[in-house]
Design a protein around this motif. Structure first.
Motif, PDB file in Angstrom:
ATOM      1  N   GLY A 145     -63.277  50.701 127.930  1.00 19.02           N
ATOM      2  CA  GLY A 145     -63.717  49.488 127.682  1.00 19.02           C
ATOM      3  C   GLY A 145     -63.450  49.108 126.254  1.00 19.02           C
ATOM      4  O   GLY A 145     -64.247  48.407 125.508  1.00 19.02           O
ATOM      5  N   ALA A 146     -62.300  49.456 125.819  1.00 13.60           N
ATOM      6  CA  ALA A 146     -61.803  49.214 124.473  1.00 13.60           C
ATOM      7  C   ALA A 146     -61.447  47.716 124.539  1.00 13.60           C
ATOM      8  O   ALA A 146     -61.256  46.840 125.590  1.00 13.60           O
ATOM      9  N   TYR A 147     -61.668  47.304 123.273  1.00 12.55           N
ATOM     10  CA  TYR A 147     -60.940  45.701 122.958  1.00 12.55           C
ATOM     11  C   TYR A 147     -59.759  45.487 123.413  1.00 12.55           C
ATOM     12  O   TYR A 147     -59.517  44.343 123.991  1.00 12.55           O
ATOM     13  N   GLY A 148     -58.757  46.331 123.252  1.00 17.69           N
ATOM     14  CA  GLY A 148     -57.431  46.205 123.288  1.00 17.69           C
ATOM     15  C   GLY A 148     -56.422  47.647 123.224  1.00 17.69           C
ATOM     16  O   GLY A 148     -56.838  48.540 123.030  1.00 17.69           O
ATOM     17  N   VAL A 149     -55.096  47.366 123.398  1.00 15.84           N
ATOM     18  CA  VAL A 149     -54.099  48.409 123.649  1.00 15.84           C
ATOM     19  C   VAL A 149     -52.914  47.768 122.805  1.00 15.84           C
ATOM     20  O   VAL A 149     -52.776  46.677 122.743  1.00 15.84           O
ATOM     21  N   HIS A 150     -52.466  48.826 121.845  1.00 18.23           N
ATOM     22  CA  HIS A 150     -51.374  48.468 121.350  1.00 18.23           C
ATOM     23  C   HIS A 150     -50.113  49.260 121.859  1.00 18.23           C
ATOM     24  O   HIS A 150     -50.218  50.489 122.102  1.00 18.23           O
ATOM     25  N   LEU A 151     -48.959  48.781 122.054  1.00 12.44           N
ATOM     26  CA  LEU A 151     -47.819  49.472 122.625  1.00 12.44           C
ATOM     27  C   LEU A 151     -46.654  49.097 121.901  1.00 12.44           C
ATOM     28  O   LEU A 151     -46.316  48.151 121.305  1.00 12.44           O
ATOM     29  N   GLY A 152     -45.830  50.243 121.873  1.00 12.82           N
ATOM     30  CA  GLY A 152     -44.476  50.349 121.415  1.00 12.82           C
ATOM     31  C   GLY A 152     -43.391  49.817 122.412  1.00 12.82           C
ATOM     32  O   GLY A 152     -43.776  49.520 123.498  1.00 12.82           O
ATOM     33  N   GLN A 153     -42.089  49.427 121.872  1.00  9.63           N
ATOM     34  CA  GLN A 153     -40.981  48.929 122.826  1.00  9.63           C
ATOM     35  C   GLN A 153     -41.072  49.834 123.952  1.00  9.63           C
ATOM     36  O   GLN A 153     -40.911  49.476 125.283  1.00  9.63           O
ATOM     37  N   GLU A 154     -40.919  51.082 123.643  1.00 15.64           N
ATOM     38  CA  GLU A 154     -40.750  52.141 125.009  1.00 15.64           C
ATOM     39  C   GLU A 154     -41.932  52.419 125.611  1.00 15.64           C
ATOM     40  O   GLU A 154     -41.696  52.563 126.961  1.00 15.64           O
ATOM     41  N   ASP A 155     -43.113  51.984 125.425  1.00  9.79           N
ATOM     42  CA  ASP A 155     -44.271  52.227 126.230  1.00  9.79           C
ATOM     43  C   ASP A 155     -44.290  50.876 127.134  1.00  9.79           C
ATOM     44  O   ASP A 155     -44.971  50.847 128.260  1.00  9.79           O
ATOM     45  N   MET A 156     -43.760  49.733 126.822  1.00  6.12           N
ATOM     46  CA  MET A 156     -43.905  48.728 127.824  1.00  6.12           C
ATOM     47  C   MET A 156     -42.916  48.923 129.059  1.00  6.12           C
ATOM     48  O   MET A 156     -43.475  48.353 130.070  1.00  6.12           O
ATOM     49  N   ASP A 157     -42.199  49.960 129.168  1.00  9.17           N
ATOM     50  CA  ASP A 157     -41.267  50.149 130.237  1.00  9.17           C
ATOM     51  C   ASP A 157     -42.155  50.980 131.319  1.00  9.17           C
ATOM     52  O   ASP A 157     -41.902  51.160 132.306  1.00  9.17           O
ATOM     53  N   VAL A 158     -43.261  51.737 130.721  1.00  5.72           N
ATOM     54  CA  VAL A 158     -44.089  52.610 131.524  1.00  5.72           C
ATOM     55  C   VAL A 158     -45.341  52.142 131.765  1.00  5.72           C
ATOM     56  O   VAL A 158     -46.043  52.603 132.870  1.00  5.72           O
ATOM     57  N   ALA A 159     -45.923  51.303 131.059  1.00  3.20           N
ATOM     58  CA  ALA A 159     -47.536  51.048 130.843  1.00  3.20           C
ATOM     59  C   ALA A 159     -47.633  49.999 132.169  1.00  3.20           C
ATOM     60  O   ALA A 159     -46.449  49.429 132.364  1.00  3.20           O
ATOM     61  N   ASP A 160     -48.672  50.085 132.917  1.00  3.33           N
ATOM     62  CA  ASP A 160     -49.033  48.972 133.856  1.00  3.33           C
ATOM     63  C   ASP A 160     -49.387  47.708 133.091  1.00  3.33           C
ATOM     64  O   ASP A 160     -50.853  47.595 132.978  1.00  3.33           O
ATOM     65  N   LEU A 161     -48.680  46.932 132.703  1.00  5.28           N
ATOM     66  CA  LEU A 161     -49.073  45.631 131.863  1.00  5.28           C
ATOM     67  C   LEU A 161     -50.098  44.830 132.784  1.00  5.28           C
ATOM     68  O   LEU A 161     -51.128  44.137 132.237  1.00  5.28           O
ATOM     69  N   PRO A 162     -49.861  44.378 134.347  1.00  6.14           N
ATOM     70  CA  PRO A 162     -50.752  43.644 134.980  1.00  6.14           C
ATOM     71  C   PRO A 162     -52.312  44.393 134.968  1.00  6.14           C
ATOM     72  O   PRO A 162     -53.080  43.554 135.117  1.00  6.14           O
ATOM     73  N   ALA A 163     -52.252  45.656 135.073  1.00  7.76           N
ATOM     74  CA  ALA A 163     -53.386  46.298 134.860  1.00  7.76           C
ATOM     75  C   ALA A 163     -54.232  45.885 133.559  1.00  7.76           C
ATOM     76  O   ALA A 163     -55.553  46.000 133.857  1.00  7.76           O
ATOM     77  N   ILE A 164     -53.478  46.045 132.420  1.00  3.09           N
ATOM     78  CA  ILE A 164     -54.120  45.809 131.380  1.00  3.09           C
ATOM     79  C   ILE A 164     -54.637  44.304 131.168  1.00  3.09           C
ATOM     80  O   ILE A 164     -55.645  43.988 130.832  1.00  3.09           O
ATOM     81  N   ARG A 165     -53.842  43.416 131.832  1.00  2.88           N
ATOM     82  CA  ARG A 165     -54.166  41.980 131.814  1.00  2.88           C
ATOM     83  C   ARG A 165     -55.400  41.732 132.594  1.00  2.88           C
ATOM     84  O   ARG A 165     -56.184  41.101 132.162  1.00  2.88           O
ATOM     85  N   ALA A 166     -55.385  42.299 133.792  1.00  5.86           N
ATOM     86  CA  ALA A 166     -56.551  41.980 134.891  1.00  5.86           C
ATOM     87  C   ALA A 166     -57.761  42.790 134.353  1.00  5.86           C
ATOM     88  O   ALA A 166     -58.759  42.288 134.697  1.00  5.86           O
ATOM     89  N   ALA A 167     -57.808  43.629 133.464  1.00  7.49           N
ATOM     90  CA  ALA A 167     -58.906  44.330 132.867  1.00  7.49           C
ATOM     91  C   ALA A 167     -59.425  43.734 131.667  1.00  7.49           C
ATOM     92  O   ALA A 167     -60.443  43.798 131.267  1.00  7.49           O
ATOM     93  N   GLY A 168     -58.536  42.585 131.328  1.00  9.70           N
ATOM     94  CA  GLY A 168     -59.262  41.661 130.240  1.00  9.70           C
ATOM     95  C   GLY A 168     -58.888  42.151 128.937  1.00  9.70           C
ATOM     96  O   GLY A 168     -59.504  41.582 127.769  1.00  9.70           O
ATOM     97  N   LEU A 169     -58.219  43.405 128.494  1.00  7.60           N
ATOM     98  CA  LEU A 169     -57.848  43.882 127.272  1.00  7.60           C
ATOM     99  C   LEU A 169     -56.678  43.153 126.521  1.00  7.60           C
ATOM    100  O   LEU A 169     -55.878  42.475 127.326  1.00  7.60           O
ATOM    101  N   ARG A 170     -56.953  43.010 125.326  1.00  6.36           N
ATOM    102  CA  ARG A 170     -56.118  42.252 124.396  1.00  6.36           C
ATOM    103  C   ARG A 170     -54.766  43.198 124.411  1.00  6.36           C
ATOM    104  O   ARG A 170     -54.817  44.715 124.507  1.00  6.36           O
TER     105      ARG A 170
END
Length: 278
Positions: A145-170
């Motif tokens: 339940g953190a406020y947000g997530v910080h990702l680097g360029q390489e992390d964008m390719d492996v992270a589930d961005l829709p899941a982060i958005r759906a969870a309401g995290l920044r």
């Protein structure tokens, strides 16, 4: 199969002339290409090529208009002093010191240790006014339940961005030049980090230091986003960095390397709030 990116067909001589200017100014190939594309769009829009008219219009870079349906949850336009910290103990210490934005950058191959630190960091900021971003460990950030997530360029390719958005995290994303800024703009993150502004020895950087001139241009182009400047910034450099218009400055050693981190944080915050010198 030819994998060479296709450039705009109109006025190819304009594109090559613009790219030559960008290359002469030391831009890496990806940024030179991105700038040349923008310069050609500007030329087509205005009807003439001006080698002195540096492209600045977001539309020429293909940046999306606001508001956006795909945008991540917003964060404050001005995140203030942003402390990047190595563990949950540091997160709690700086949150209690009143630092408005903190990031847990915990590096470990021990999954159990990562989970513990993320959860501890979330607990550490409770009851304070600090906003907590978790570096890299996006699933653990969601679970805790953190406020947000910080990702680097390489992390964008492996992270589930829709899941982060759906969870309401920044979501905060790192950029190191024009091409990467255009890439993250399409994702519509909560904030965009721009750097490294000055030399830093904390991590290997994919590009040379950007410098103040480029930071000012980047901040103007990306002004619709919440912006964070990062990389080698200390007390002596804060006044010039703040003139760019960014709403936040991220620091590491300017706090963790000080004998009195609380006093250092207060000093940096005061500098960021000081009226710009003429």
């Amino acid at each position: 199969m030819n994998s060479t990116p296709q450039r705009p067909a109109l006025q190819p001589e304009t594109w090559h002339a613009a790219r030559a200017i960008c290359e002469a100014r030391g831009f890496i190939p990806a940024d030179a290409d991105c700038l040349a594309d923008a310069w050609q769009r500007q030329t087509e829009r205005t009807g003439h090529f001006d080698p002195e008219a540096w492209p600045e219009d977001p539309a020429d870079f293909g940046l999306l208009p606001w508001p956006r349906s795909n945008a991540f949850a917003p964060c404050p336009k001005a995140l203030g002093l942003y402390a990047v910290l190595p563990d949950a103990a540091w997160v709690g210490r700086m949150a209690r010191a009143g630092v408005p934005t903190v990031q847990l950058r915990f590096k470990s191959d021990d999954r159990a240790a990562v989970v513990r630190e993320v959860r501890a960091a979330v607990e550490a900021v409770k009851g304070t006014g600090s906003l907590l971003f978790i570096n890299d460990h996006w699933q653990d950030a969601i679970d805790a339940g953190a406020y947000g997530v910080h990702l680097g360029q390489e992390d964008m390719d492996v992270a589930d961005l829709p899941a982060i958005r759906a969870a309401g995290l920044r979501l905060g994303l790192s950029t190191h030049g024009y091409a990467e800024m255009c890439r993250v703009d399409a994702v519509s993150p909560s904030y965009v980090a721009m750097g490294a502004v000055f030399p830093t020895t904390l991590k290997a950087m994919p590009t040379a230091p950007q410098g103040l001139e480029r930071l000012y241009a980047y901040a103007k182009l990306m002004s619709n986003h919440s912006l964070v400047a990062i990389g080698g910034i200390d007390a002596t450099r804060i006044p010039d960095v703040m003139k760019s218009g960014v709403g936040s400055i991220a620091v590491v050693r300017a706090i963790t390397g000080e004998a009195d981190p609380e006093a250092a944080a207060a000093r940096l915050t005061a500098l960021m709030k000081a009226p710009p010198s003429r």
